[in-house]
Design a protein around this motif. Structure first.
Motif, PDB file in Angstrom:
ATOM      1  N   GLU A  45      51.204  -8.599  46.484  1.00 56.95           N
ATOM      2  CA  GLU A  45      52.537  -9.096  46.817  1.00 56.95           C
ATOM      3  C   GLU A  45      53.103  -8.389  48.044  1.00 56.95           C
ATOM      4  O   GLU A  45      53.890  -8.963  48.804  1.00 56.95           O
ATOM      5  CB  GLU A  45      53.487  -8.900  45.621  1.00 56.95           C
ATOM      6  CG  GLU A  45      53.156  -9.759  44.416  1.00 56.95           C
ATOM      7  CD  GLU A  45      52.069  -9.148  43.526  1.00 56.95           C
ATOM      8  OE1 GLU A  45      51.753  -9.751  42.486  1.00 56.95           O
ATOM      9  OE2 GLU A  45      51.543  -8.058  43.882  1.00 56.95           O
ATOM     10  N   ASN A  46      52.691  -7.139  48.260  1.00 52.48           N
ATOM     11  CA  ASN A  46      53.181  -6.352  49.407  1.00 52.48           C
ATOM     12  C   ASN A  46      52.191  -6.343  50.570  1.00 52.48           C
ATOM     13  O   ASN A  46      52.292  -5.505  51.461  1.00 52.48           O
ATOM     14  CB  ASN A  46      53.454  -4.913  48.964  1.00 52.48           C
ATOM     15  CG  ASN A  46      54.544  -4.829  47.920  1.00 52.48           C
ATOM     16  OD1 ASN A  46      55.542  -5.545  47.998  1.00 52.48           O
ATOM     17  ND2 ASN A  46      54.367  -3.965  46.929  1.00 52.48           N
ATOM     18  N   GLY A  47      51.242  -7.270  50.527  1.00 53.05           N
ATOM     19  CA  GLY A  47      50.253  -7.313  51.605  1.00 53.05           C
ATOM     20  C   GLY A  47      49.405  -6.062  51.607  1.00 53.05           C
ATOM     21  O   GLY A  47      48.791  -5.725  50.596  1.00 53.05           O
ATOM     22  N   PHE A  48      49.397  -5.337  52.734  1.00 49.35           N
ATOM     23  CA  PHE A  48      48.574  -4.144  52.842  1.00 49.35           C
ATOM     24  C   PHE A  48      49.396  -2.858  52.752  1.00 49.35           C
ATOM     25  O   PHE A  48      48.933  -1.787  53.110  1.00 49.35           O
ATOM     26  CB  PHE A  48      47.773  -4.167  54.145  1.00 49.35           C
ATOM     27  CG  PHE A  48      46.522  -3.319  54.089  1.00 49.35           C
ATOM     28  CD1 PHE A  48      45.590  -3.483  53.075  1.00 49.35           C
ATOM     29  CD2 PHE A  48      46.269  -2.357  55.070  1.00 49.35           C
ATOM     30  CE1 PHE A  48      44.435  -2.707  53.024  1.00 49.35           C
ATOM     31  CE2 PHE A  48      45.113  -1.585  55.033  1.00 49.35           C
ATOM     32  CZ  PHE A  48      44.202  -1.756  53.999  1.00 49.35           C
ATOM     33  N   LYS A  49      50.616  -2.961  52.245  1.00 44.88           N
ATOM     34  CA  LYS A  49      51.402  -1.767  51.981  1.00 44.88           C
ATOM     35  C   LYS A  49      50.909  -1.127  50.690  1.00 44.88           C
ATOM     36  O   LYS A  49      50.500  -1.819  49.766  1.00 44.88           O
ATOM     37  CB  LYS A  49      52.891  -2.121  51.870  1.00 44.88           C
ATOM     38  CG  LYS A  49      53.517  -2.592  53.173  1.00 44.88           C
ATOM     39  CD  LYS A  49      54.992  -2.897  52.990  1.00 44.88           C
ATOM     40  CE  LYS A  49      55.626  -3.369  54.301  1.00 44.88           C
ATOM     41  NZ  LYS A  49      57.069  -3.704  54.128  1.00 44.88           N
ATOM     42  N   LEU A  50      50.969   0.181  50.627  1.00 48.05           N
ATOM     43  CA  LEU A  50      50.489   0.901  49.455  1.00 48.05           C
ATOM     44  C   LEU A  50      51.159   0.395  48.183  1.00 48.05           C
ATOM     45  O   LEU A  50      52.388   0.335  48.086  1.00 48.05           O
ATOM     46  CB  LEU A  50      50.769   2.398  49.619  1.00 48.05           C
ATOM     47  CG  LEU A  50      50.480   3.283  48.398  1.00 48.05           C
ATOM     48  CD1 LEU A  50      49.008   3.212  48.025  1.00 48.05           C
ATOM     49  CD2 LEU A  50      50.915   4.715  48.672  1.00 48.05           C
ATOM     50  N   SER A  51      50.335   0.023  47.216  1.00 49.67           N
ATOM     51  CA  SER A  51      50.842  -0.468  45.938  1.00 49.67           C
ATOM     52  C   SER A  51      49.968   0.054  44.803  1.00 49.67           C
ATOM     53  O   SER A  51      48.732  -0.004  44.880  1.00 49.67           O
ATOM     54  CB  SER A  51      50.838  -2.005  45.905  1.00 49.67           C
ATOM     55  OG  SER A  51      51.645  -2.545  46.938  1.00 49.67           O
TER      56      SER A  51
END
Length: 244
Positions: A45-51
């Motif tokens: 859901e946040n693309g390539f942001k750390l999740s």
């Protein structure tokens, strides 16, 4: 199943990452994460942001068949921002599934070294570092060697330059590959052969993954056309795994 030649399945309890060195320039995981985000895939859901994706933690527990897992093919478990408590949870799952083997690869070698200063490495966890060049990649090797791990490996992909002499004492496996995809940088045959020769002398298993977008003749083609042959042979050695 995974399309990565040197593993069987991927396990991604963490997704997303940030670039830290030249090997990250054309990150396949970033491109894939954006596609998965556009498709509405869970965990992206946040693309390539750390999740953190805690709902994936139990995935290996649901599989009895002994399996080789590449941990966080879409991220880096030891990047800044991943809570130590979450890494502990990942290690708990690894210990709880001794029938599996887990390949953990990082570019944050200092963080991995510091984490294991006060914690034992699970017997079924292989620890590795990325080594794409001399300036950023080679300094990660001493950090890896400082960790008391049963199996240590180097992922030299994409190989961006000749690396010279490598410290291979205490290393059990070396993977080498060229870069693929748009904007791929070429890999010279002599760079790969030098590493192959060093591995043979040191008794280290050597795995040649791919030429990537550039062939051994220095011509730009596509990955499929260039294949996996180095010096007339497919090198696909993997350390022996004694499964429970």
């Amino acid at each position: 199943m995974s399309k990565i030649e040197w593993t069987e399945r991927t396990w991604n309890p963490v997704t997303g990452c940030t670039k830290v060195s030249p090997g990250c320039k054309h990150c396949y995981a970033e491109t894939m994460a954006k596609r998965l985000q556009a498709m509405g895939a869970p965990g992206y859901e946040n693309g390539f942001k750390l999740s953190l994706v805690p709902e994936r933690l139990n995935q290996p527990l649901q599989r009895r068949k002994p399996t080789m897992y590449f941990v966080n093919s879409m991220s880096d478990l030891f990047q800044d921002g991943v809570p130590v408590a979450f890494i502990d949870q990942v290690m708990d799952v690894i210990r709880a599934t001794p029938q599996h083997t887990y390949q953990i690869l990082t570019k944050r070698s200092g963080n991995m070294r510091d984490y294991f200063l006060t914690r034992p490495v699970p017997e079924n966890a292989w620890l590795g570092v990325s080594v794409e060049d001399k300036k950023y990649g080679k300094p990660r090797i001493p950090d890896l060697l400082a960790i008391e791990a049963k199996t240590r490996f180097l992922s030299i992909e994409p190989l961006l330059e000749g690396l010279g002499r490598l410290k291979l004492k205490g290393i059990h496996w070396v993977i080498v590959g060229g870069e693929s995809g748009h904007g791929a940088r070429p890999m010279k045959e002599e760079w790969a052969l030098s590493i192959r020769d060093q591995c043979e002398r040191a008794g280290v298993d050597f795995f040649f993954k791919q030429w990537g977008a550039w062939g051994e003749d220095g011509k730009l083609r596509n990955k499929k056309a260039n294949g996996r042959t180095l010096d007339g042979k497919v090198w696909d050695m993997i350390p022996t795994v004694a499964m429970a």
